[in-house]
Write a protein that holds these residues in place. Structure first.
Motif, PDB file in Angstrom:
ATOM      1  N   ALA A 105      -8.304   6.686  -4.177  1.00 26.18           N
ATOM      2  CA  ALA A 105      -9.161   5.581  -3.717  1.00 26.18           C
ATOM      3  C   ALA A 105      -8.783   4.281  -4.409  1.00 26.18           C
ATOM      4  CB  ALA A 105     -10.626   5.922  -3.978  1.00 26.18           C
ATOM      5  N   ALA A 106      -8.462   4.348  -5.703  1.00 23.05           N
ATOM      6  CA  ALA A 106      -8.023   3.152  -6.427  1.00 23.05           C
ATOM      7  C   ALA A 106      -6.724   2.614  -5.825  1.00 23.05           C
ATOM      8  CB  ALA A 106      -7.825   3.483  -7.904  1.00 23.05           C
ATOM      9  N   ALA A 107      -5.857   3.522  -5.390  1.00 24.75           N
ATOM     10  CA  ALA A 107      -4.612   3.108  -4.742  1.00 24.75           C
ATOM     11  C   ALA A 107      -4.898   2.401  -3.418  1.00 24.75           C
ATOM     12  CB  ALA A 107      -3.715   4.319  -4.512  1.00 24.75           C
ATOM     13  N   VAL A 108      -5.897   2.868  -2.689  1.00 27.33           N
ATOM     14  CA  VAL A 108      -6.280   2.221  -1.420  1.00 27.33           C
ATOM     15  C   VAL A 108      -6.716   0.782  -1.680  1.00 27.33           C
ATOM     16  CG1 VAL A 108      -7.916   2.235   0.493  1.00 27.33           C
ATOM     17  CG2 VAL A 108      -6.941   4.390  -0.321  1.00 27.33           C
TER      18      VAL A 108
ATOM     19  N   PHE B 258      -3.639  14.024  -4.532  1.00 26.17           N
ATOM     20  CA  PHE B 258      -4.523  13.721  -5.660  1.00 26.17           C
ATOM     21  C   PHE B 258      -3.843  12.821  -6.686  1.00 26.17           C
ATOM     22  CE2 PHE B 258      -6.993  17.813  -4.713  1.00 26.17           C
ATOM     23  CZ  PHE B 258      -8.013  17.119  -4.083  1.00 26.17           C
ATOM     24  N   THR B 259      -2.752  12.146  -6.317  1.00 28.95           N
ATOM     25  CA  THR B 259      -2.078  11.231  -7.232  1.00 28.95           C
ATOM     26  C   THR B 259      -2.214   9.802  -6.721  1.00 28.95           C
ATOM     27  OG1 THR B 259       0.056  11.398  -6.084  1.00 28.95           O
ATOM     28  CG2 THR B 259      -0.375  12.983  -7.847  1.00 28.95           C
ATOM     29  N   TYR B 260      -2.092   8.852  -7.641  1.00 28.09           N
ATOM     30  CA  TYR B 260      -2.176   7.439  -7.275  1.00 28.09           C
ATOM     31  C   TYR B 260      -1.067   7.073  -6.290  1.00 28.09           C
ATOM     32  CZ  TYR B 260      -2.590   2.367  -7.949  1.00 28.09           C
ATOM     33  OH  TYR B 260      -2.749   1.014  -7.754  1.00 28.09           O
ATOM     34  N   ARG B 261       0.153   7.545  -6.552  1.00 24.94           N
ATOM     35  CA  ARG B 261       1.273   7.213  -5.678  1.00 24.94           C
ATOM     36  C   ARG B 261       1.068   7.739  -4.263  1.00 24.94           C
ATOM     37  NH1 ARG B 261       6.093   5.139  -6.039  1.00 24.94           N
ATOM     38  NH2 ARG B 261       5.896   4.939  -8.302  1.00 24.94           N
ATOM     39  N   SER B 262       0.577   8.961  -4.143  1.00 23.63           N
ATOM     40  CA  SER B 262       0.335   9.500  -2.804  1.00 23.63           C
ATOM     41  C   SER B 262      -0.751   8.701  -2.094  1.00 23.63           C
ATOM     42  CB  SER B 262      -0.051  10.978  -2.876  1.00 23.63           C
ATOM     43  OG  SER B 262      -1.343  11.169  -3.426  1.00 23.63           O
ATOM     44  N   GLY B 263      -1.693   8.167  -2.858  1.00 26.44           N
ATOM     45  CA  GLY B 263      -2.727   7.306  -2.271  1.00 26.44           C
ATOM     46  C   GLY B 263      -2.154   6.008  -1.740  1.00 26.44           C
ATOM     47  N   LEU B 264      -1.180   5.454  -2.461  1.00 22.48           N
ATOM     48  CA  LEU B 264      -0.518   4.231  -1.998  1.00 22.48           C
ATOM     49  C   LEU B 264       0.166   4.460  -0.652  1.00 22.48           C
ATOM     50  CD1 LEU B 264       1.207   2.972  -5.291  1.00 22.48           C
ATOM     51  CD2 LEU B 264      -0.801   1.963  -4.179  1.00 22.48           C
ATOM     52  N   GLU B 265       0.923   5.545  -0.569  1.00 18.21           N
ATOM     53  CA  GLU B 265       1.667   5.834   0.656  1.00 18.21           C
ATOM     54  C   GLU B 265       0.734   6.105   1.829  1.00 18.21           C
ATOM     55  OE1 GLU B 265       4.099   9.098  -0.504  1.00 18.21           O
ATOM     56  OE2 GLU B 265       5.424   7.890  -1.781  1.00 18.21           O
ATOM     57  N   ALA B 266      -0.337   6.854   1.584  1.00 17.27           N
ATOM     58  CA  ALA B 266      -1.283   7.164   2.658  1.00 17.27           C
ATOM     59  C   ALA B 266      -2.024   5.919   3.115  1.00 17.27           C
ATOM     60  CB  ALA B 266      -2.269   8.229   2.178  1.00 17.27           C
ATOM     61  N   ALA B 267      -2.400   5.069   2.178  1.00 12.64           N
ATOM     62  CA  ALA B 267      -3.119   3.839   2.535  1.00 12.64           C
ATOM     63  C   ALA B 267      -2.243   2.907   3.361  1.00 12.64           C
ATOM     64  CB  ALA B 267      -3.600   3.137   1.268  1.00 12.64           C
ATOM     65  N   GLU B 268      -0.971   2.803   3.009  1.00  8.98           N
ATOM     66  CA  GLU B 268      -0.054   1.959   3.778  1.00  8.98           C
ATOM     67  C   GLU B 268       0.007   2.435   5.235  1.00  8.98           C
ATOM     68  OE1 GLU B 268       1.342  -0.741   3.142  1.00  8.98           O
ATOM     69  OE2 GLU B 268       1.693  -0.944   0.986  1.00  8.98           O
ATOM     70  N   LYS B 269       0.060   3.739   5.449  1.00  6.01           N
ATOM     71  CA  LYS B 269       0.116   4.273   6.810  1.00  6.01           C
ATOM     72  C   LYS B 269      -1.175   3.996   7.573  1.00  6.01           C
ATOM     73  CE  LYS B 269       3.312   8.022   5.609  1.00  6.01           C
ATOM     74  NZ  LYS B 269       3.471   9.499   5.466  1.00  6.01           N
ATOM     75  N   LEU B 270      -2.316   4.208   6.914  1.00  2.00           N
ATOM     76  CA  LEU B 270      -3.599   4.009   7.589  1.00  2.00           C
ATOM     77  C   LEU B 270      -3.820   2.539   7.957  1.00  2.00           C
ATOM     78  CD1 LEU B 270      -5.939   6.359   5.504  1.00  2.00           C
ATOM     79  CD2 LEU B 270      -5.271   6.654   7.901  1.00  2.00           C
ATOM     80  N   LEU B 271      -3.456   1.642   7.053  1.00  2.00           N
ATOM     81  CA  LEU B 271      -3.702   0.224   7.307  1.00  2.00           C
ATOM     82  C   LEU B 271      -2.645  -0.396   8.206  1.00  2.00           C
ATOM     83  CD1 LEU B 271      -4.998  -0.876   3.788  1.00  2.00           C
ATOM     84  CD2 LEU B 271      -6.315  -0.351   5.848  1.00  2.00           C
TER      85      LEU B 271
END
Length: 358
Positions: free
Chosen positions: A271-274, A241-254
């Motif tokens: 979502a904003a991090a994505v 639920f944090t912006y930083r965790s969103g960045l890391e997860a998005a990098e893996k997915l993409l």
């Protein structure tokens, strides 16, 4: 859409008191062989009580070492209820909405609102803080993730302090809840992506210590299943639920060999991090990648393009929690009558979703 409703549950009798636990008014009543209301009258000096009964009650008070707290006093006088809102939520956007609602509710019904942060406290320190705070308040609101803390909840319940949990998907027969249907909301937003033509949809889960995260994953899974789309575990990443965790997860997915055409993040911060990661990879949102969030906090409208998301009325939930607590206290039913209040969510469609590119 989720249904709006309110269910009233009767609180079961408390279990035997543990060693070191505060003596309750009910225990005094049991020893004195009178009703809890009679004990309350004696302790607070209200109403007529026979001298023999008063003496029996005070003997029980002395024998058990009972000490009335502010919660009991407020229930007896119904004056100036003092409600605490305790937070450790990592999302500033979510917290902002919750505080706005709680302050609005407290102002409307003339309640004192105490705001406390336990960000740097471990579980044992949180329990100690709860024991200390219980003697100074008449009710407490626990937003995520504290709404899932059995230890903290137990301390307040054992002290006779009414509790309202915000956004907890876990039923608890000792506290009230204000929530949305996370399962259905997640299913709705996933079906929106499917209706746009997406078949490879990634998901960034919320914090594992919150039951709402589990229900959102289940709703995502159910929407895929109903559409006949196989569930691909490699398209699900952990978030917190944090912006930083969103960045890391998005990098893996993409970086996936066969990346998703859409990503559903468990809240707007992630979502904003994505969207940020997509832009860094020179992907156009939504032409190359559709993105949806959850909560509809201000984070959803401070990115470009603005996010399609689920509106969880966080401010209204905070307002409703205050109302439930104070209404119960003023009717002298706070510690005994429990409420499960489900508020309707809404799918908010903005510019972050489009059919997948050919």
């Amino acid at each position: 859409m989720a249904r709006t409703g309110e269910r009233t549950l009767q609180k079961p009798r408390k279990a035997a008191r543990r060693k070191g636990q505060a003596v309750t008014l009910d225990e005094v009543a049991a020893l004195a062989k009178v009703s809890p209301m009679t004990v309350s009258r004696v302790v607070n000096g209200h109403g007529k009580v026979r001298d023999t009964t008063r003496e029996r009650v005070m003997r029980a008070v002395r024998e058990l070492g009972y000490t009335p707290n502010l919660a009991a006093s407020a229930l007896a006088t119904a004056h100036e209820p003092r409600v605490a809102l305790i937070y450790t939520n990592p999302s500033s956007a979510y917290l902002r909405e919750l505080l706005v609602g709680a302050l609005r509710g407290a102002s409307r019904i003339a309640a004192q609102l105490v705001i406390d942060s336990w960000d740097n406290l471990g579980s044992n320190a949180q329990r100690q803080a709860a024991r200390t705070l219980a003697n100074r308040i008449t009710g407490v609101i626990l937003p995520p993730p504290l709404c899932e803390s059995k230890g903290v909840i137990t301390e307040f319940v054992d002290a006779g302090v009414p509790v309202v949990a915000i956004a907890s998907a876990h039923p608890n027969h000792h506290i009230s809840r204000v929530r949305i249907d996370d399962f259905q909301a997640s299913k709705d937003v996933t079906q929106h992506l499917i209706a746009a033509g997406h078949r490879r949809i990634g998901h960034i889960k919320g914090h594992p210590n919150q039951t709402a995260s589990v229900r959102r994953l289940e709703g995502f899974h159910a929407a895929l299943s109903e559409a006949g789309i196989p569930f691909d575990e490699t398209l699900v990443e952990a978030g917190f639920f944090t912006y930083r965790s969103g960045l890391e997860a998005a990098e893996k997915l993409l970086a996936h060999p066969n990346p998703p055409t859409a990503i559903f993040a468990g809240n707007d911060d992630m979502a904003a991090a994505v969207v940020s990661v997509a832009h860094r990879r020179h992907l156009d949102v939504p032409r190359d990648l559709s993105v949806v969030g959850f909560d509809d906090t201000y984070a959803a409208t401070t990115v470009w393009p603005e996010l399609t998301t689920i509106r969880q009325p966080v401010a209204l939930m905070g307002d409703s929690a205050i109302d439930i607590l104070v209404r119960g206290i003023r009717r002298r039913e706070g510690p005994r009558t429990l409420v499960d209040h489900v508020i309707a969510h809404q799918l908010i469609q903005r510019d972050s979703v489009a059919p997948p590119a050919r």
